[in-house]
Structures are given as structure tokens and as C-alpha cells.
Design an enzyme around this catalytic site. Structure first.
Site, PDB file in Angstrom:
ATOM      1  N   ASP A   1       0.795  -1.220   0.165  1.00 28.81           N
ATOM      2  CA  ASP A   1       0.012  -0.032   0.056  1.00 28.81           C
ATOM      3  C   ASP A   1       0.799   1.227   0.105  1.00 28.81           C
ATOM      4  OD1 ASP A   1      -1.914  -1.752   0.342  1.00 28.81           O
ATOM      5  OD2 ASP A   1      -2.686  -1.041   2.245  1.00 28.81           O
ATOM      6  N   ASP A   2       0.294   2.352  -0.482  1.00 28.96           N
ATOM      7  CA  ASP A   2       0.792   3.793  -0.224  1.00 28.96           C
ATOM      8  C   ASP A   2       1.584   4.282  -1.240  1.00 28.96           C
ATOM      9  OD1 ASP A   2      -0.692   3.472   1.918  1.00 28.96           O
ATOM     10  OD2 ASP A   2       0.938   3.639   3.344  1.00 28.96           O
TER      11      ASP A   2
ATOM     12  N   HIS B   1       3.610  -2.441   3.131  1.00 30.57           N
ATOM     13  CA  HIS B   1       3.621  -1.056   2.602  1.00 30.57           C
ATOM     14  C   HIS B   1       4.919  -0.578   1.668  1.00 30.57           C
ATOM     15  CE1 HIS B   1       0.537  -1.176   5.849  1.00 30.57           C
ATOM     16  NE2 HIS B   1       0.190   0.019   5.130  1.00 30.57           N
TER      17      HIS B   1
HETATM   18 ZN   LIG Z   1      -2.358   2.902   3.302  1.00 31.81          ZN
END
Ligand SMILES: [Zn+2]
Length: 210
Positions: free
Chosen positions: A28-29, A175
Site C-alpha cells: 500500500d501507499d 507497505h
Molecule cells: Zn495506506
């Protein structure tokens, strides 16, 4: 998102119901300056993964977004600004977060994501039928490596969590977007440990048969 999720089994997913040793790694991100290091490891190990990207980061790092797709990974929607969707109306979620992120991802990579993961995994129950009507699939996770938690995210802790909690059909949360190296340091051993157990790796849409 978990209470009402059972009422929408074709919309909200946390894992695949399978006995096969297939697993999906997710990040993610990104895209951000850490992402190419993850991509290098995935390329070395010939492992596909899924990246839930922020539209604001695709805007800032278009070349890295293009490489995610060029390397054969799935690119999916993680909002524009990483806002907590609990505090937004359904219209704000759609118009300010999801649509602009999929649009810029399409403009940059040629792929228009229709799967999404809400920031923090947070979604009001009432938003689920709204997103369903708009054609979205909502993707959670079944294994949290907690690489996001600075109080317990040493590489060793990330590795042992991934390898202890893994299961057939798992979606593993990691992440890219944090300014930290621990996920990068943990990833090769996670992949090798899963391979040693006979796991094969799939993009989330493949794992779920979407
Ligand atoms: Zn996130």
C-alpha cells in the site's frame, strides 16, 4: 467494513477460499522512492504482487507507477489523499478519492483500476452497497505484517508474522509508502520462506478470480 461485509460476499474480500498454496503479496501507499527497491526484489524472485497506490503519488512519481505495470504487477486504488473514508460522504469518496486516482493511473499506465483498498481498511457499512453499485470491488487482507507499526516492525518481526500467519488463499498486507527500509529488508526472506513451503504467488484479482 467487516460486519456488513458478509452480506456482500462478491464485493468485499479479505482472502480466497482455497486449499491451494496460493498467496497474494500487497503493498500500500506507493508509488514512492521505496517502491523500486521492492520491484527489484520481486523481479529477482519472479514474483507478481499487487500495489494499492495513492493518486497523489502516481501524480508525483509517474515513472514508478509505469514500472509497476511494466513489471507485470497489478495496480489498484488506495485513494488520492489517504483520507479516512469514515469521515467522508459516499460522493466525496467517489469524486475526490477513487475516480481521480483511477483516472490518473489510467492516464499514466493505461490501466483503470476498479478494485480498491480503503486507507486504514476503514469504510462505513453503508458505503459498501454504494461502491458495489458503482462497480467497485473492495479488498482487505487476512495477514497483517504490521510493517506500518514502528513499535513492532523490525525486519525479523515482519518476517515471522508473515511466515507464521500465512495460509492458502491469504492476502498479505505490507507497505511501500513509509520512509523506512524494514519491509525491503524483510521481503526476500518472506518470499523464500513461502517458496520453501510450496507457495505460489498471484495478483489479488487472480487469487480472487475477479
Ligand atoms: Zn495506506
Amino acid at each position: 467494513m467487516h460486519r456488513q461485509a458478509v452480506l456482500f460476499p462478491d464485493v468485499v474480500f479479505r482472502l480466497a477460499a482455497t486449499d491451494e498454496k496460493t498467496i497474494a503479496l500487497t503493498f500500500d501507499d506507493g508509488p514512492d522512492p521505496i517502491t523500486p527497491q521492492l520491484l527489484d526484489i520481486l523481479a529477482d524472485e519472479t514474483v507478481p504482487a499487487t500495489f494499492y497506490v495513492l493518486g497523489s503519488n502516481v501524480n508525483q512519481f509517474p515513472d514508478i507507477a509505469r514500472r509497476i505495470v511494466a513489471d507485470g504487477h497489478e495496480i489498484a486504488n488506495h485513494s488520492w489523499s489517504h483520507a479516512d473514508f469514515i469521515g467522508l460522504t459516499d460522493e466525496e469518496i467517489l469524486k475526490n478519492e477513487l475516480l481521480p486516482t483511477s483516472q490518473i493511473t489510467f492516464d499514466v499506465t493505461g490501466v483503470y483500476p476498479k478494485t480498491m483498498r480503503p486507507p486504514y481498511g476503514n469504510l462505513r457499512d453503508e458505503t459498501i452497497p454504494f461502491l458495489d453499485k458503482e462497480g467497485w470491488k473492495i479488498i482487505g487482507w487476512s495477514v497483517d505484517t504490521a510493517d506500518w507499526d514502528r513499535t513492532r516492525n523490525s525486519p525479523e518481526e515482519i518476517i515471522s508474522r508473515a511466515l507464521n500467519d500465512r495460509h492458502p488463499g491469504a492476502i498479505v498486507l505490507m507497505h511501500s509508502g513509509y520512509v523506512m527500509q524494514n519491509t525491503v529488508l524483510a521481503l526476500p526472506e518472506i518470499i523464500r520462506g513461502l517458496k520453501a513451503e510450496g507457495y505460489r504467488f498471484a495478483r489479488v484479482s487472480e487469487l480472487l478470480g475477479l
